[in-house]
Design a protein around this motif. Sequence first.
Motif, mmCIF file in Angstrom:
data_model
loop_
_atom_site.group_PDB
_atom_site.id
_atom_site.type_symbol
_atom_site.label_atom_id
_atom_site.label_comp_id
_atom_site.label_asym_id
_atom_site.label_seq_id
_atom_site.Cartn_x
_atom_site.Cartn_y
_atom_site.Cartn_z
ATOM 1 N N LEU A 187 0.857 -1.185 0.000
ATOM 2 C CA LEU A 187 0.000 0.000 0.000
ATOM 3 C C LEU A 187 0.886 1.227 0.000
ATOM 4 O O LEU A 187 1.729 1.395 0.879
ATOM 5 C CB LEU A 187 -0.908 0.005 1.238
ATOM 6 C CG LEU A 187 -1.829 1.211 1.400
ATOM 7 C CD1 LEU A 187 -2.785 1.349 0.211
ATOM 8 C CD2 LEU A 187 -2.605 1.093 2.707
ATOM 9 N N LYS A 188 0.701 2.075 -1.009
ATOM 10 C CA LYS A 188 1.466 3.318 -1.092
ATOM 11 C C LYS A 188 0.505 4.449 -1.424
ATOM 12 O O LYS A 188 -0.062 4.498 -2.513
ATOM 13 C CB LYS A 188 2.555 3.224 -2.159
ATOM 14 C CG LYS A 188 3.361 4.507 -2.266
ATOM 15 C CD LYS A 188 4.622 4.325 -3.054
ATOM 16 C CE LYS A 188 5.441 5.572 -3.219
ATOM 17 N NZ LYS A 188 5.302 6.635 -2.278
ATOM 18 N N TYR A 189 0.322 5.345 -0.448
ATOM 19 C CA TYR A 189 -0.540 6.499 -0.674
ATOM 20 C C TYR A 189 0.187 7.518 -1.536
ATOM 21 O O TYR A 189 1.359 7.804 -1.328
ATOM 22 C CB TYR A 189 -0.930 7.152 0.657
ATOM 23 C CG TYR A 189 -1.912 6.327 1.440
ATOM 24 C CD1 TYR A 189 -3.275 6.434 1.201
ATOM 25 C CD2 TYR A 189 -1.478 5.423 2.412
ATOM 26 C CE1 TYR A 189 -4.189 5.667 1.902
ATOM 27 C CE2 TYR A 189 -2.383 4.654 3.118
ATOM 28 C CZ TYR A 189 -3.728 4.785 2.861
ATOM 29 O OH TYR A 189 -4.629 4.025 3.556
ATOM 30 N N GLN A 190 -0.535 8.066 -2.512
ATOM 31 C CA GLN A 190 0.027 9.107 -3.369
ATOM 32 C C GLN A 190 -0.484 10.475 -2.937
ATOM 33 O O GLN A 190 0.303 11.385 -2.723
ATOM 34 C CB GLN A 190 -0.314 8.823 -4.827
ATOM 35 C CG GLN A 190 0.324 7.525 -5.304
ATOM 36 C CD GLN A 190 -0.127 7.145 -6.692
ATOM 37 O OE1 GLN A 190 -1.316 7.197 -7.018
ATOM 38 N NE2 GLN A 190 0.829 6.757 -7.518
ATOM 39 N N THR A 191 -1.805 10.623 -2.830
ATOM 40 C CA THR A 191 -2.388 11.886 -2.380
ATOM 41 C C THR A 191 -3.548 11.617 -1.440
ATOM 42 O O THR A 191 -4.257 10.603 -1.583
ATOM 43 C CB THR A 191 -2.914 12.740 -3.552
ATOM 44 O OG1 THR A 191 -3.970 12.031 -4.211
ATOM 45 C CG2 THR A 191 -1.805 13.076 -4.546
ATOM 46 N N ILE A 192 -3.730 12.518 -0.504
ATOM 47 C CA ILE A 192 -4.904 12.521 0.368
ATOM 48 C C ILE A 192 -5.359 13.969 0.451
ATOM 49 O O ILE A 192 -4.618 14.837 0.910
ATOM 50 C CB ILE A 192 -4.594 11.973 1.775
ATOM 51 C CG1 ILE A 192 -4.068 10.546 1.688
ATOM 52 C CG2 ILE A 192 -5.850 12.061 2.661
ATOM 53 C CD1 ILE A 192 -3.618 9.953 3.016
ATOM 54 N N GLU A 193 -6.560 14.227 -0.048
ATOM 55 C CA GLU A 193 -7.111 15.578 -0.070
ATOM 56 C C GLU A 193 -8.385 15.602 0.761
ATOM 57 O O GLU A 193 -9.476 15.321 0.260
ATOM 58 C CB GLU A 193 -7.395 16.000 -1.510
ATOM 59 C CG GLU A 193 -6.164 16.023 -2.394
ATOM 60 C CD GLU A 193 -6.470 16.277 -3.859
ATOM 61 O OE1 GLU A 193 -7.669 16.341 -4.237
ATOM 62 O OE2 GLU A 193 -5.518 16.408 -4.632
ATOM 63 N N PRO A 194 -8.270 15.968 2.042
ATOM 64 C CA PRO A 194 -9.457 15.982 2.906
ATOM 65 C C PRO A 194 -10.304 17.229 2.673
ATOM 66 O O PRO A 194 -9.811 18.257 2.211
ATOM 67 C CB PRO A 194 -8.851 16.000 4.311
ATOM 68 C CG PRO A 194 -7.564 16.728 4.125
ATOM 69 C CD PRO A 194 -7.060 16.328 2.763
ATOM 70 N N ARG A 195 -11.567 17.108 2.992
ATOM 71 C CA ARG A 195 -12.471 18.257 2.953
ATOM 72 C C ARG A 195 -13.549 18.061 4.014
ATOM 73 O O ARG A 195 -13.805 16.947 4.461
ATOM 74 C CB ARG A 195 -13.074 18.448 1.567
ATOM 75 C CG ARG A 195 -13.962 17.325 1.097
ATOM 76 C CD ARG A 195 -14.421 17.557 -0.358
ATOM 77 N NE ARG A 195 -15.316 16.496 -0.772
ATOM 78 C CZ ARG A 195 -14.925 15.296 -1.200
ATOM 79 N NH1 ARG A 195 -13.634 15.008 -1.266
ATOM 80 N NH2 ARG A 195 -15.812 14.380 -1.561
ATOM 81 N N ASP A 196 -14.157 19.157 4.388
ATOM 82 C CA ASP A 196 -15.253 19.137 5.362
ATOM 83 C C ASP A 196 -14.870 18.423 6.658
ATOM 84 O O ASP A 196 -15.661 17.667 7.218
ATOM 85 C CB ASP A 196 -16.511 18.493 4.761
ATOM 86 C CG ASP A 196 -16.979 19.189 3.499
ATOM 87 O OD1 ASP A 196 -16.820 20.421 3.419
ATOM 88 O OD2 ASP A 196 -17.487 18.513 2.591
#
Length: 163
Positions: A98-107
């Motif tokens: 598992l390799k995260y590239q982007t995490i864009e949280p909102r709200d």
Amino acid sequence: MHRLLVATGVALFLTVSVATAQPTGVAQPTGVKVINDAGTSAAEAAVRAAELARFKAQTTGDLKALDALLGDELVYTHSSAAVDSKASYVESMRSGALKYQTIEPRDIQVRVFGTTAVITAAAHITAISKGQPVDNQLRYMDVWVLRDGRWQMVGWQSTKIVP
């Protein structure tokens, strides 16, 4: 204990009012509401900062930072319904499965109840999982506890947003 933690988190999610803030240190998504710092308690700000530090650790592969942010009894329920412990989750990142590239949280909404906090939010997450690209829009809830002056995540539950 796990069932009690999940039941408590769900109950809090359904019954408590919310506060929102714009995340920093992670890609800035559109549509994020900004709240004046005066309207955010120090505990809410600390939990939000821990959440964003976790996302940064995930996307940069900083497993030492991630280890400090996750409680040993973590129950991490993916949007696929797969469940990881802290050990298996961290190992999936260490091994490259598992390799995260982007995490864009909102709200992001943080609710603090003494030494426990519940976050509800949405996020756009891109990753590579077992060699396959993943591009998910999710709603999630996670639970944090305050231990020895620092916040640690002990529960995560996410659900895919269906267009």
